[in-house]
Scaffold this active site. Structure first.
Site, mmCIF file in Angstrom:
data_model
loop_
_atom_site.group_PDB
_atom_site.id
_atom_site.type_symbol
_atom_site.label_atom_id
_atom_site.label_comp_id
_atom_site.label_asym_id
_atom_site.label_seq_id
_atom_site.Cartn_x
_atom_site.Cartn_y
_atom_site.Cartn_z
ATOM 1 C CG HIS A 153 85.165 45.158 81.435
ATOM 2 N ND1 HIS A 153 84.385 45.595 82.967
ATOM 3 C CD2 HIS A 153 86.602 45.319 81.821
ATOM 4 C CE1 HIS A 153 85.421 47.315 82.553
ATOM 5 N NE2 HIS A 153 86.703 46.610 82.399
ATOM 6 C CB SER A 283 72.993 16.199 85.018
ATOM 7 O OG SER A 283 71.789 16.375 84.021
#
Length: 480
Positions: A153, A283
């Site tokens: 999870h 970026s």
């Protein structure tokens, strides 16, 4: 027209390998048609039909010199691509002009040609898939003993190893290799079946001799490099075959998406990163960033590959009776795109797997943040062995764990559970054992042994057919 003034598919203009782009090129398609017409003429002559002297030799000499200007002009005039190329081939090989396509329907070249191209495409993909498995197997072997925090999870769970986690990826790739190998082995040949699959035109050519018609089907199949033909067809081969090919390719897309997503999650944790080149920019604004662009591209293309299987399913489901032409335009898009996309994904995966970077110190730090809580059961067992009461010990551990958890969650501090245990006199019988009880290697179960057995018993046999290819040096470089 300038190439930059019209749309080009990024699958071929940016990403695909030269060999896969060539496999779906006009040169490949139309030279394959000419080979099929040649094979038909050879077989017909062998079985007694009157094929003009020199016709076959002329056809052999003009397999590849395709006059595209003439073919385009003929198609514009006739509105029929196959007949345009029949005429163009006849101009190049005039002695054969009268017998090219004898007894055949358009699907003799279009469908058989597609099956050849799809077969050859799989022959390109399968060794590349084997190479990716080989690269990831080397990674799994290298890191089979390195403990790492497991996640269920996406929450911290019991430890595994970096190499064991990689075997989960490899196992799915092995299933993809198995499925696509089955597809490759199952592809048959449409053969010579005539307009509705009854072979009526060939029966007329051979004056009612059924055996010669069967011999013709078998001989053309052999000349075209296939072991067997489909025993019955309509005008086309069943479009269920396209489903059989694209479904396992879509399944491979799911595998890729899972692998790339796992790596993206681990990159966020700074435990593992995909390759990042010296001059690469992550970026345009944030100069420090190392975005996982390879894995992001893989996820993007993997979704496209999964969707293409729906085209094949839809087309197969709406083929009327012996055939309908609403399959054609769709297949011109989805079949090449599936192969081109899978080819690109394999190059990406190889490039990623050859340059994965692991950060053991980051992994170790995260283990030490979580391991104290995971070690509580071992600590309880150790206390019981020293004469302690299990329930009483459990309560002591529960209280200290909650106190340590509050430090982590409310104060942003480090997990100090072990220090609290060292200061609690109740646990004095095991103070000397705490270091060994907290050794991460004691929490990984049989992970290293599982990796060894998996690589030896499952990966090695699966890669054996590709041994000759895998011994050659091959580095996956990205064009963009």
């Amino acid at each position: 027209m300038d190439a930059h003034a019209r749309y080009q598919s990024p699958l071929t203009s940016r990403y695909a390998s030269p060999e896969m782009a060539a496999n779906f090129s006009d040169n490949k398609r139309f030279s394959t048609w000419r080979k099929l017409w040649l094979n038909l003429a050879i077989a017909e002559k062998e079985l007694g039909l009157d094929i003009p002297e020199g016709a076959i030799e002329e056809m052999k000499e003009h397999i590849y010199d395709i006059d595209y200007e003439l073919a385009t002009a003929e198609e514009k005039k006739r509105r029929h691509d196959v007949m345009a190329h029949v005429h163009t081939f006849g101009v190049a090989a005039p002695k054969a002009a009268g017998i090219i396509h004898l007894g055949a329907t358009s699907c003799y070249v279009t469908d058989n040609g597609d099956l050849i191209i799809l077969r050859d495409g799989l022959d390109i993909l399968l060794p590349k898939l084997a190479r990716v498995i080989q690269r990831l197997s080397a990674f799994a072997e290298q890191y089979k003993d390195l403990p790492t925090l497991g996640f269920t999870h996406f929450q911290p769970a019991q430890l595994t190893t970096v190499g064991k986690r990689a075997t989960l990826w490899i196992q799915e790739l092995l299933w993809d290799l198995r499925n696509l190998t089955r597809v490759r082995e199952d592809i048959g040949f449409r053969g010579v079946k005539g307009t509705t699959g009854t072979q009526g035109s060939f029966l007329a050519l051979f004056e009612g001799d059924h055996q010669k018609v069967e011999d013709l089907d078998q001989r053309v199949t052999e000349l075209s490099g296939f072991k067997e033909y489909y025993p019955v067809t309509g005008q086309t081969y069943s479009r269920k075959i396209d489903v059989d090919i694209l479904q396992p390719m879509a399944s491979f897309g799911a595998t890729v998406h899972k692998i790339a997503t796992d790596i993206r999650l681990l990159a966020n944790l700074k435990e593992i990163e995909e390759p990042f080149e010296k001059d690469q920019i992550g970026s345009s604004a944030m100069a420090y960033k190392r975005n996982p662009m390879r894995c992001e591209r893989a996820c993007s293309l993997a979704r496209h590959l999964q969707i293409l299987a729906q085209d094949a399913l839809g087309t197969a489901s709406v083929q009327w009776l012996e055939r309908t032409l609403d399959d054609s335009a769709n297949r011109r898009i989805c079949l090449p795109e599936a192969f081109l996309t899978m080819d690109i994904l394999l190059t990406l995966l190889q490039n990623i797997s050859e340059g994965l970077v692991v950060y053991p110190k980051v992994i170790e730090r995260r283990i030490h943040q979580e391991l104290p809580f995971m070690a509580t059961e071992n600590i309880i067992m150790a206390m019981v062995k020293k004469g302690g009461d299990r329930q009483e010990c459990h309560e002591h551990i529960r209280v200290l764990s909650h106190e340590a958890g509050a430090v982590v969650k409310q104060q942003g501090g480090e997990n100090d559970l072990i220090e609290r245990i060292r200061k609690d006199a109740y646990f004095e019988p095991i103070w000397a054992d705490l270091a060994s009880l907290m050794d991460p290697s004691t929490f990984i179960g049989r992970a290293p042994q599982q990796v060894d057995r998996f690589l030896k018993s499952y990966v090695e046999p699966a890669l054996k057919p590709y041994a000759a290819v895998l011994t050659k040096e091959s580095k996956a470089e990205l064009s963009v």
